[in-house]
Each structure stands twice: as C-alpha cells, then as structure tokens.
Design a protein around this motif. Structure first.
Motif, PDB file in Angstrom:
ATOM      1  N   LYS A 132       0.854  -1.197   0.000  1.00  0.00           N
ATOM      2  CA  LYS A 132       0.000   0.000   0.000  1.00  0.00           C
ATOM      3  C   LYS A 132       0.878   1.231   0.000  1.00  0.00           C
ATOM      4  CE  LYS A 132      -4.289   1.781   1.784  1.00  0.00           C
ATOM      5  NZ  LYS A 132      -3.925   3.092   1.299  1.00  0.00           N
ATOM      6  N   TYR A 137      -1.720   1.538  -4.582  1.00  0.00           N
ATOM      7  CA  TYR A 137      -1.009   0.289  -4.312  1.00  0.00           C
ATOM      8  C   TYR A 137       0.113   0.110  -5.328  1.00  0.00           C
ATOM      9  CZ  TYR A 137      -5.232  -0.669  -1.621  1.00  0.00           C
ATOM     10  OH  TYR A 137      -6.261  -0.589  -0.737  1.00  0.00           O
ATOM     11  N   LYS A 174      -6.395  -6.226  -0.447  1.00  0.00           N
ATOM     12  CA  LYS A 174      -7.287  -5.274   0.212  1.00  0.00           C
ATOM     13  C   LYS A 174      -8.082  -5.954   1.323  1.00  0.00           C
ATOM     14  CE  LYS A 174      -7.999  -2.173  -3.739  1.00  0.00           C
ATOM     15  NZ  LYS A 174      -8.985  -1.674  -4.732  1.00  0.00           N
ATOM     16  N   ASP A 218      -0.019   3.858   7.213  1.00  0.00           N
ATOM     17  CA  ASP A 218      -0.102   2.972   6.057  1.00  0.00           C
ATOM     18  C   ASP A 218       1.161   2.147   5.915  1.00  0.00           C
ATOM     19  OD1 ASP A 218      -1.926   5.300   3.924  1.00  0.00           O
ATOM     20  OD2 ASP A 218      -2.610   3.805   5.391  1.00  0.00           O
TER      21      ASP A 218
END
Length: 582
Positions: A132, A137, A174, A218
C-alpha cells in the motif's frame, strides 16, 4: 490465471534498421525495475527474476496490435524460431526480420516513419507482491506464468481504461488489510475500561514523539501484512474457513480449455486439478510450459493434508463418516495413467507401470543360488548380484487441433471425447515407440525391435518350439505372452502344427496355449515372446497442455500442444525372444 497486457511507451524502445534493404526490427517487450503509470488505482514494477524459466515454456508470437487475425510477424518456440528473445540488464529484448508480406511491409514502414512507436506484451502472472502506498497500491511482478505475444503497437498509451489486469491479487490484498483493520477495531472494543484508563494515563506521561501521520500508519500496516502470492487456489483460501466445503462440481477439461482461450480465471475444480498437476511437475523436475497441467495419477482414497482449501480427502469410508477434521473433496480429478495403461497392450501383457520423480536408478537383484550341503557343513555364501537400470523423463509431444464449435459443447459425450483423444494420442506414441525399431537418442528410448533382422528360414511349428526353449534355457520362469502384428497373426493362424491333425499354430488367440496379443503398433511380421513383467514403463510429472488460439485461427480452430514425460527399460533382455518372420 488471467492474460494481461502492458505497453512500453518510450519511442526509443522500438526501432528499425535504416541502412540498405534490411528489414530488421528490434525493441524491448518489457523493462525491469521501472514503475508504470497509474493502471487504475495501482502502479506496477517488474522484477528481473520474473522472466526466469518463462521463455522455455512459452510459445511467443510477434503480432501487430496483438491481432492474430492480421497474421504473424515472427514466432519464438522451444528456444528458437524467427523471433529472437534475449534477457539483459534492462529487460526482455526482442528482434525479428519483418516478413515479405503486406503485414511485414506495414510494420516496417510504420516503425521507420514513427507511426509505430512502442511495444506491448501479453502475459500471465504466477507470483506477485502488493504494497500500500498512500491512496494507491504498488504491484511487484515476481514471476510470470507465460508470455504469449510481443507486439509493435500504434498507440502505446498506458491508459488505465485499456489495461487488462488480473485484479484478484489486489482484491485479496485489500481484504487482508480490511481484515486486519477489523480485528484491531474488535480488540479495541473488547478492552476493559480500567485498562483503557491505565493506557491513556501512561500515554499522557510519555514524552512527545513524532506526530503519527496517515502515511506512517499505512507504512506500518504494509510492514506487518504479508502480501499474498498470486496463485488461484491460495487466493480463494482468503475467503474460506478451514472446513468450508468447495462448490461441488466435476472437473471439465473442455471448460478449462475455454477459460484459457478466453483469458478467464479457472473454476474451483480446474484450479484444484491444475495445482496438483503443477506440484507433480515440479517434483518430477520436468519443464512445464502450459497453463493447464493434469496430474498423471489420482488415487481417490489418497489424503491431501496440504490442500490449501482446507478440504481433506478421507482415506476410508469410516474416516469419511468420522469427518477427520474436514470435508470430502467433491472434485472429480482427471485420471490419465489408468485409462492409458488399460487401453494399451501394456495392460494385456502385464508390463510394470511406475510413477516416478526425476532421474531414477532402479536396483535389480539377481538373487542367490542354493546348493546341497551335509548336516554339519557350513553353507557356502554366494553373493547376489545387483545392477541398476536408469530411467529419465523424455518428452512425448503431440498437437491436437480442436474446432471452436466443438469447444463450446457441454455434453458429457463431448467431454469424454476430448479426454479420450488426449489419452489416445499419448498412448499411441508410447506403444509405437516401445514396439518400434528406432535406435535410442537423447530424447527417445530404443524400440524393442531395434536391430532385429528378418528370419532367413520359413516360419513353422518348430520355430515356436525353439523360441520357448530359448526362454526356458535362460531360466525365464514367469508368465509368457506373445505380442504380434496382424500379419504375423494371419500367418500363425494358417500354419499347421503337422500334416495330419489339422491344428494350427495359433488358435483362439493363443500360440500353443500361450496368450497372444495382436497390435498394429508391432512391426509387420514382427513377434515378441517373453515375460513382460521385465518391461518397466515410467511416467514423470504431469501432462502439460499449451492452449494455442493463434496457429489455426484462420480455420476457426485452436490447437492443444500436449507434452507428457515417459521412459521405459527392460530389466532382463534375455526375457524376450524377438523375431521378424520371413
């Protein structure tokens, strides 16, 4: 695995020779370690190791704009051909001489004028990693499954709307992030109020650290989540509990071929079968090239403890009742060795069929001979003799054309027909080679009739008596059977034992009481008498099917290029008498 396409946008990647009458064109089909543009929510990088081993198992066409209907510019197959592919530090370089055709002239002129400025390639992915990055991505391709074509293109734009991509790996990644986020939220909700109060108090006492940004969070998630490998069976596991039962369906070869032609994902049954085929091929050390691999042997009572779907095939009916921690695999796999053996002369004569892994040396023991001795005399020690026979995988290759109209059939009879044709093609080649008279090469075993010359005298009853005596003199005591040609059969059925009895040498498919099998694979007027348990036939890996929609596209056909690996040896040559009758 879904077929994907990518473009190389730089005009420097494709060029044509401008001197003299040269028709040479060269460029890069793909480049390493170079980030793509946005492909619709993600970018992409190709690792250098992604092409390792892929060229050897790919049949690659050079096309214009990926359009097979326009014709083929060049072709790379089995490591050679008119299309040259070479891996260097930059990427995969391709080159070819434009053919003297209307298409070749168009491409050559288009490249020289600058109308055709880029390249594109079609491929499948076997292994990938996802990360990510902010709102998007990054996909890193670690291993290609196959390359299908490299194409000069008029419009090399890397538009997200035109990119074909297998998105299942991204979807699975995901889901793994969402699952982790959900688990963390659940943990927060389940915390004891007193613990939360203590944690909050402790946090207030800590020195101020750097502010946690969304980007930092992230990146932290990215380090802690294992990116999934892009393998059909493993990715489906993300959506299944360990004991969730797979959709009940039988494996269909026709359906799997259609999926390959249409660049669609394989269904559950096909993915399960193909994954087992890949495992067999890897263990056997054979170089598989196709998108469909069929395991050679399937034992319905075998346990698959490592089934990635969490489904276990029980060993016995009792275990099935007990459950043994899983469901019974509902998929009917593809059995090849059984029908291949049963439908050939090998089954009739009792040859030994082995399923092997890699190069094998089979030890054979000649045993010892007993002797007489007095009551107190020490028995003499006689060492038995060992020898080994070597077997290594040798490729049987056959091409089967199939009409597109037949491919869309769904009836059980159509499925049975394609299976029978596949098995028959392999079986016929194997039988013809075993009973043939070709000498051995690096890629083909020696035929049993190699070096056998025609008899000088006429065949008669005494001939059969002499053959049997030869085997008995060699101490061959096992069950003996004849394998003969149809012409030999006709000769034996019209040859009298003597002048008075009216009996023939061969009656009721027996030669003087010894079973005889007639086959068209035997050399004309050929005959072999022997103990066929001394013939070992080894199979290796899986049956590898390359689905080729290009070669016969103008005839509304696809071609299955079938590869299978076999070898055979004779453990005791003296166990066979081989003749060619006059």
């Amino acid at each position: 695995m879904k077929r994907e396409r990518r473009n190389i946008t730089s005009p420097l990647e494709l060029r044509a020779a401008t001197e003299g009458d040269s028709r040479h064109i060269e460029g890069y089909a793909l480049v390493f370690n170079t980030r793509s543009e946005d492909l619709g929510g993600f970018t992409e990088v190709i690792s250098p190791e992604a092409v390792e081993g892929v060229l050897e198992r790919s049949d690659v066409m050079a096309l214009l704009n990926h359009d097979i209907n326009r014709g083929v510019l060049a072709r790379f197959r089995n490591g050679g051909g008119s299309l040259k592919l070479e891996v260097d530090d930059k990427g995969l370089r391709y080159s070819f001489d434009a053919p003297n055709t209307q298409l070749g002239d168009e491409v050559l002129e288009g490249v020289k004028r600058g109308d055709i400025t880029g390249s594109s390639f079609a491929f499948t992915v076997e292994a990938e990693e996802w990360q990510k990055e902010g709102e998007g991505y990054l996909r890193t391709i670690k291993q290609f499954g196959q390359l299908f074509d490299v194409s000069p293109v008029y419009n090399p734009a890397y538009l997200a709307t035109s990119v074909e991509v297998d998105s299942r790996g991204l979807d699975a990644y995901k889901e793994s992030l969402e699952k982790r986020s959900s688990e963390e939220s659940k943990e927060e909700e389940e915390k004891d109020p007193e613990e939360e109060k203590e944690e909050k108090s402790g946090e207030e006492k800590k020195d101020e650290g750097p502010e946690e940004t969304k980007e930092n969070k992230d990146n932290e998630e990215d380090r802690n989540v294992q990116p999934p490998v892009n393998e059909d069976v493993k990715k489906r596991n993300n959506n299944q509990t360990p004991h969730k039962q797979m959709k009940k369906e039988k494996f269909s070869l026709l359906r799997a071929i259609r999926s390959a032609v249409e660049n669609q994902p394989f269904d559950d049954a096909a993915s399960y079968v193909i994954e087992r085929g890949r495992d067999e091929a890897r263990k056997a050390g054979v170089d598989f090239r196709g998108s469909i691999l069929l395991p050679l042997e399937y034992n319905k009572e075998q346990r698959f403890e490592d089934n990635p779907n969490g489904i276990i095939a029980s060993q016995t009916p009792a275990e099935k009742v007990a459950g043994m921690g899983g469901e019974v695999v509902p998929t009917e796999l593809f059995d090849i060795l059984g029908p291949l053996y049963d439908q050939s002369f090998l089954s009739d004569v009792g040859a030994r069929m082995l399923n092997l892994t890699g190069n094998v040396e089979i030890p054979l023991y000649s045993g010892v001979e007993a002797d007489w001795a007095s009551e107190i005399e020490t028995a003499k020690e006689v060492a038995g003799k060992f020898k080994t026979i070597k077997m290594s995988p040798k490729r049987i290759a056959v091409s089967l054309p199939i009409s597109k109209q037949f491919l869309i059939q769904t009836s059980p009879s159509a499925e049975a027909l394609i299976r029978q044709d596949l098995i028959k093609s392999i079986s016929n080649c194997l039988q013809a080679t075993i009973l043939g008279d070709k000498e051995a090469t690096d890629t083909r075993p020696e035929g049993l009739m190699h070096g056998v010359n025609a008899e000088t005298g006429a065949f008669n009853f005494q001939s059969v008596v002499d053959w049997e005596a030869d085997l008995e003199s060699a101490k061959i005591t096992g069950e003996k059977k004849y394998v003969i040609s149809p012409r030999t059969k006709a000769l034996m059925r019209t040859t009298k034992i003597d002048a008075g009895s009216g009996l023939m040498v061969m009656q009721n498919n027996e030669v003087l009481g010894v079973p005889a099998i007639s086959t068209g694979f035997m050399k004309p007027k050929g005959v072999i008498l022997g103990d066929w348990s001394n013939l070992y036939v080894g199979s290796f890996g899986a049956v590898d099917i390359v689905v080729d929609p290009y070669t016969r596209a103008n005839k509304a056909q696809i071609v299955l290029h079938v590869n299978a690996w076999f070898d055979y040896v004779v453990s005791r040559p003296e166990a066979f008498v081989k003749k060619v009758l006059k």
